[in-house]
Design a protein around this motif. Sequence first.
Motif, PDB file in Angstrom:
ATOM      1  N   TYR A  47       0.827   6.794   7.595  1.00 21.32           N
ATOM      2  CA  TYR A  47      -0.482   6.703   6.944  1.00 21.32           C
ATOM      3  C   TYR A  47      -0.392   5.691   5.817  1.00 21.32           C
ATOM      4  O   TYR A  47       0.549   5.724   5.030  1.00 21.32           O
ATOM      5  N   PRO A  52       0.815  -1.219   0.000  1.00 20.73           N
ATOM      6  CA  PRO A  52       0.000   0.000   0.000  1.00 20.73           C
ATOM      7  C   PRO A  52       0.848   1.267   0.000  1.00 20.73           C
ATOM      8  O   PRO A  52       1.956   1.280   0.528  1.00 20.73           O
ATOM      9  N   ALA A  53       0.305   2.302  -0.608  1.00 21.93           N
ATOM     10  CA  ALA A  53       0.979   3.604  -0.609  1.00 21.93           C
ATOM     11  C   ALA A  53       1.053   4.116   0.825  1.00 21.93           C
ATOM     12  O   ALA A  53       0.070   4.080   1.550  1.00 21.93           O
ATOM     13  N   THR A  54       2.227   4.550   1.234  1.00 22.73           N
ATOM     14  CA  THR A  54       2.484   4.875   2.636  1.00 22.73           C
ATOM     15  C   THR A  54       3.164   6.234   2.758  1.00 22.73           C
ATOM     16  O   THR A  54       4.064   6.549   2.001  1.00 22.73           O
ATOM     17  N   ASP A  55       2.681   7.010   3.708  1.00 26.84           N
ATOM     18  CA  ASP A  55       3.367   8.253   4.076  1.00 26.84           C
ATOM     19  C   ASP A  55       3.943   8.062   5.467  1.00 26.84           C
ATOM     20  O   ASP A  55       3.265   7.540   6.343  1.00 26.84           O
TER      21      ASP A  55
END
Lengths: 136, 123
Positions: B33, B19-22
Amino acid sequence: MVLDFNTIYYPGRFERLIEDFFKPQPGEGRRMAFPPLNVSEDEANYYVRSEVPGMAMDAVELTLTEKSLVIRGERPTEQGKYYRQERPAGFFQRVVALNVPVDRDKVRATLTDGVLTVVLPKCEGAAPKKISIDVA
Amino acid sequence: MSENTASQNEPKALPRVSPATDILEREDGFYVYMDIPGVRRGDLSIDINENELTVTGRALQGAAEKESFLEVQFGPGEYVRAVSLSDRVDRERITASLKDGVLTLHLPRLEKLAPRRIPVLSA
């Protein structure tokens, strides 16, 4: 002959390369425009689904025009010192062209767990009708 | 795309997706996130193993059987992502919340240890 493994070589380098290859990757097609869309149909409806994580229902703007469905919104950016930023942020807009008549008054949209689902019922008149041919 | 349609028939073999993660830092600690749309709270697990925090979640995206797809850009999948934790993170106070398909992890900093003098013993 002396093999000089300098700083470029460190143990486990090739193992790591192979490990990286088997690690989960961002899915195919996920690098396309944001948000990704699924369009499907069954006998009664068209379904437009979209992954819009982090958006509340009132932050997503859905517009149904004569020939298209427009999904629009803005994803906010978190404040802080970023070490890594992969999540798309900012304004987004996607247009789904509708080449078929839909029942505009019965269009419904739901948003659960970051997945938007728009159900567009097909017009009564658009359903294929069988025409019987009488033998003369 | 063909993988997505194949996996809808066999729910057990979900494609693994990162998943795209910040990851960002604020005054009260680190924040992570992750975009995991379609994952319900019950299908999400977060494990800490030594210095690694692993997030696993299943998005099933159930569709009716009779639907035929005209365009497929996402599908069911298993989100897997590991984040390594620094020593400055207080492991006991990590909190996680899931809202609208975004997982928020708060990793507070470890309270500073009180300075201590080490007495020198004579042999």
